[in-house]
Scaffold this motif. Sequence first.
Motif, PDB file in Angstrom:
ATOM      1  N   PRO A  33       0.832  -1.202   0.000  1.00  0.00           N
ATOM      2  CA  PRO A  33       0.000   0.000   0.000  1.00  0.00           C
ATOM      3  C   PRO A  33       0.865   1.250   0.000  1.00  0.00           C
ATOM      4  N   GLY A  34       0.251   2.393  -0.274  1.00  0.00           N
ATOM      5  CA  GLY A  34       0.936   3.656  -0.072  1.00  0.00           C
ATOM      6  C   GLY A  34       1.155   3.909   1.399  1.00  0.00           C
ATOM      7  N   ALA A  35       2.082   4.811   1.713  1.00  0.00           N
ATOM      8  CA  ALA A  35       2.438   5.051   3.110  1.00  0.00           C
ATOM      9  C   ALA A  35       1.242   5.534   3.920  1.00  0.00           C
ATOM     10  N   ALA A  36       0.455   6.452   3.373  1.00  0.00           N
ATOM     11  CA  ALA A  36      -0.690   6.980   4.117  1.00  0.00           C
ATOM     12  C   ALA A  36      -1.727   5.892   4.362  1.00  0.00           C
ATOM     13  N   GLN A  37      -1.976   5.055   3.358  1.00  0.00           N
ATOM     14  CA  GLN A  37      -2.955   3.980   3.520  1.00  0.00           C
ATOM     15  C   GLN A  37      -2.468   2.958   4.542  1.00  0.00           C
ATOM     16  N   ALA A  38      -1.187   2.619   4.491  1.00  0.00           N
ATOM     17  CA  ALA A  38      -0.641   1.643   5.437  1.00  0.00           C
ATOM     18  C   ALA A  38      -0.757   2.154   6.867  1.00  0.00           C
ATOM     19  N   ARG A  39      -0.424   3.417   7.064  1.00  0.00           N
ATOM     20  CA  ARG A  39      -0.520   3.978   8.411  1.00  0.00           C
ATOM     21  C   ARG A  39      -1.960   3.982   8.900  1.00  0.00           C
ATOM     22  N   SER A  40      -2.877   4.314   8.018  1.00  0.00           N
ATOM     23  CA  SER A  40      -4.291   4.337   8.398  1.00  0.00           C
ATOM     24  C   SER A  40      -4.773   2.954   8.815  1.00  0.00           C
ATOM     25  N   ILE A  41      -4.388   1.922   8.078  1.00  0.00           N
ATOM     26  CA  ILE A  41      -4.814   0.554   8.398  1.00  0.00           C
ATOM     27  C   ILE A  41      -4.320   0.145   9.781  1.00  0.00           C
ATOM     28  N   ILE A  42      -3.043   0.433  10.053  1.00  0.00           N
ATOM     29  CA  ILE A  42      -2.448  -0.010  11.312  1.00  0.00           C
ATOM     30  C   ILE A  42      -2.936   0.821  12.487  1.00  0.00           C
ATOM     31  N   GLU A  43      -2.909   2.139  12.375  1.00  0.00           N
ATOM     32  CA  GLU A  43      -3.218   2.978  13.527  1.00  0.00           C
ATOM     33  C   GLU A  43      -4.705   2.998  13.839  1.00  0.00           C
ATOM     34  N   GLU A  44      -5.563   2.779  12.832  1.00  0.00           N
ATOM     35  CA  GLU A  44      -6.987   2.698  13.121  1.00  0.00           C
ATOM     36  C   GLU A  44      -7.288   1.459  13.951  1.00  0.00           C
ATOM     37  N   GLY A  45      -6.608   0.365  13.648  1.00  0.00           N
ATOM     38  CA  GLY A  45      -6.705  -0.831  14.484  1.00  0.00           C
ATOM     39  C   GLY A  45      -8.070  -1.485  14.491  1.00  0.00           C
ATOM     40  N   LYS A  46      -8.839  -1.352  13.417  1.00  0.00           N
ATOM     41  CA  LYS A  46     -10.155  -1.998  13.399  1.00  0.00           C
ATOM     42  C   LYS A  46     -10.021  -3.504  13.228  1.00  0.00           C
ATOM     43  N   LEU A  47      -9.059  -3.920  12.427  1.00  0.00           N
ATOM     44  CA  LEU A  47      -8.730  -5.333  12.262  1.00  0.00           C
ATOM     45  C   LEU A  47      -7.253  -5.486  12.598  1.00  0.00           C
ATOM     46  N   ILE A  48      -6.951  -6.315  13.589  1.00  0.00           N
ATOM     47  CA  ILE A  48      -5.582  -6.454  14.086  1.00  0.00           C
ATOM     48  C   ILE A  48      -5.173  -7.915  13.997  1.00  0.00           C
ATOM     49  N   ILE A  49      -3.962  -8.150  13.535  1.00  0.00           N
ATOM     50  CA  ILE A  49      -3.409  -9.502  13.529  1.00  0.00           C
ATOM     51  C   ILE A  49      -2.025  -9.453  14.167  1.00  0.00           C
ATOM     52  N   VAL A  50      -1.765 -10.392  15.059  1.00  0.00           N
ATOM     53  CA  VAL A  50      -0.475 -10.491  15.733  1.00  0.00           C
ATOM     54  C   VAL A  50      -0.087 -11.958  15.804  1.00  0.00           C
ATOM     55  N   GLY A  51       1.189 -12.207  16.051  1.00  0.00           N
ATOM     56  CA  GLY A  51       1.660 -13.581  16.183  1.00  0.00           C
ATOM     57  C   GLY A  51       2.686 -13.723  17.274  1.00  0.00           C
ATOM     58  N   HIS A  52       2.691 -14.878  17.911  1.00  0.00           N
ATOM     59  CA  HIS A  52       3.676 -15.150  18.952  1.00  0.00           C
ATOM     60  C   HIS A  52       3.628 -16.635  19.277  1.00  0.00           C
ATOM     61  N   THR A  53       4.659 -17.107  19.936  1.00  0.00           N
ATOM     62  CA  THR A  53       4.681 -18.512  20.316  1.00  0.00           C
ATOM     63  C   THR A  53       3.684 -18.757  21.436  1.00  0.00           C
ATOM     64  N   SER A  54       3.237 -19.986  21.531  1.00  0.00           N
ATOM     65  CA  SER A  54       2.236 -20.356  22.523  1.00  0.00           C
ATOM     66  C   SER A  54       2.832 -20.328  23.914  1.00  0.00           C
ATOM     67  N   GLY A  55       1.983 -20.053  24.890  1.00  0.00           N
ATOM     68  CA  GLY A  55       2.446 -20.087  26.269  1.00  0.00           C
ATOM     69  C   GLY A  55       2.497 -21.486  26.839  1.00  0.00           C
ATOM     70  N   THR A  56       2.030 -22.480  26.071  1.00  0.00           N
ATOM     71  CA  THR A  56       1.980 -23.852  26.582  1.00  0.00           C
ATOM     72  C   THR A  56       2.986 -24.771  25.902  1.00  0.00           C
ATOM     73  N   GLU A  57       3.309 -24.504  24.641  1.00  0.00           N
ATOM     74  CA  GLU A  57       4.254 -25.356  23.913  1.00  0.00           C
ATOM     75  C   GLU A  57       5.279 -24.485  23.214  1.00  0.00           C
TER      76      GLU A  57
END
Length: 704
Positions: free
Chosen positions: A122-146
Amino acid sequence: MRRKSPKKLVRGEKGMALMLVLIIMLFGSLTIAPVLTHISSELKIGQVVFEEKMDILYAADSGVEDALWQMENDKLAGLFAGYDPYDYTTIYPPYTLPNQINGSEVKVSFQNVWIPRDIGPPGAAQARSIIEEGKLIIVGHTSGTEETEYQIQIAFYWANETERDSLRVNEIGIWLPSGFHYDDDCNLSGGCAPSSMDVVPYKSGEAVVWNFASQPQLSVFPGGTSYPMVKTITFHFSGPADQQPGAAVSWIDTTGASGVEYTWDADVKVYAVTSTATDSGGRELAVDAYAATIELRRLGAAVSGDYSAVGNTLLSHKYGSNSYRDWLLRESEDTITVDDIPATATVQAAYLYWSGWIDYHYAEQYTSPYGGTRWRWGEIEELEYPDNPTQAELIALIDAAKVNRVSFGVAGAMTPVTTDQWQVATIPGETAYEGTWFYGCFYDATDEVRQLIEDEDVGSNGSGTYIVKHADSIINVRRAGTGSDTYYFDLCDAENPTGDKTGYPLATPAHKLPNAGPWSDYPDRFMAAYAGWSLVIIYSSPETKGHQLYVYDIATPGFVFTLGWHSDPDFDGDGEKGGIISGFIAPDAIVEEEYAARLTCFVGEGDEENEYGNYDEDYIRVEGASLSNSESPANDVWNSNSPGLAVPGVDIDTFTVAYPIIEPGQTWARVNLPTEDDGFMLVYIILSFRSKVASGGTLSYLVR
């Protein structure tokens, strides 16, 4: 003549071997020195060539190491004119290392790398809008159990149920950095089973992409459907021993909901780095590398930096119980010490709050026509609201009472300030408190604090002793038809009356109920009396890198200045008890105590146990876990006692929110404030995270 046999001739020349040896030795003595000299020269030439190549390689490698340092310490904007972390198309012109390395000049260039495989950058302005608005958020990390289980979490902040059910999924993907591989055991099945899955080499790592030809609703994926809708995808991975794929980047491509098309894990920033070394002879060696940093992203509600919260009361008690607050203070102060804020800190913002209780009745003394001095109630009609008041009618009371203004600053440098950001609340269904109301005001005092710093009235880091006082400290206000028709209140200092008066009180002092007489018309009102203020200094410094905080207050859309009156108040206006604070992302490092979250509340009208009752059984719970600190036990947090503060009538309490109350990757939390015996007003909540700013290291390395 007899001929000699050749054999005999050879056998008989026994000195021939010696002669051959002597000849060889003579030849060797003539040739060995030049040969050894030649061999030595070749070794020296090889050594020089090797050392020169290693010197220039080390020089180029130093450029990569410098790039990693610049990324970790957030220096890219200073290196590249117009640098934008959300610009994925520009290759920024190289910067030059200030000193030559091994006799070589080193130049380093950058490009932000766009990771999602099947989505164009995306363009810089569109990318910033997607992230900072935070309406849809995706994150990743290892499990706390395995240790070898990975979780992709998706949070959707839907506006209504129609939008919630309309969001459909086209693709979910994750990029695993070099050395890590997908090992199956994905939990996608049934209605959210992918139509296909690709596992392919990609950008020096591996891309795992789940494709959904049927475009299933996000609501059918594993997880809940309440607000916000949170879904969790898990799978197993393999990789180097004792290492985690911290630099992995996940993404989701969707359809069906307006303005929500795709998003990605912006906590991880991947860079293409090219370091080119040029020696004095003009020879070049270039190193191409992928590198990454891992840092908590900034959403729209986030404020970068750390904070210090102080404050004090403006209504104190002369005698007896903390709950009987009858002295209206002319002013009060509190100090942010040099130990509260790092000496290297820069003040980013200063937020001033004040709050109190107003009764449109007041007690006046008059001379009875029958002789002697008596007391009676007066009324200030401008401060009385109608039955079933609208919010607009309540807000109008603020201006009539002039409690939307204070004087703020330090001794010798006070400034009158007026705010237009406030909220008002009443006690519903309580006839004993008819005509009384509570207010909370917010003022952005950043400019005032920066001016105090510039004038050297406070420290360069914002440390100093701050004062809040009545904007008009000496004034009489005439009110017709109120007996002696003079409406004012005496002002006091911390120990003695001062002789100053105000007609614009920030709170109505308590009037204790006598056993009989006209006072009996207004029982127990003194228990609600309070006034106080809080100043929040938000600052940044090298020591607070990676620290973000989120402020939920009376100036925040959706936040309700709320009365906890023997209840669990709804402060986010959703009709349910308590409220949801959202718009944040909890970092992975929250599992470590050092990086646990902090939560600070400013609450008015808290009471400790006293002769009028046991005013306990009030709590603050985050995700069901009760919080406490050294001065506020879990079952009596709003007790007018806060660590480091002596502020009767108000609480400015900070609590630690440790793992697993809030877990890594969590984007919201429910906060409940139940109380059984007390009443209180919630003015603000601050939630703060410290995130490790870590380098994902060099993900790939190519010498050319």
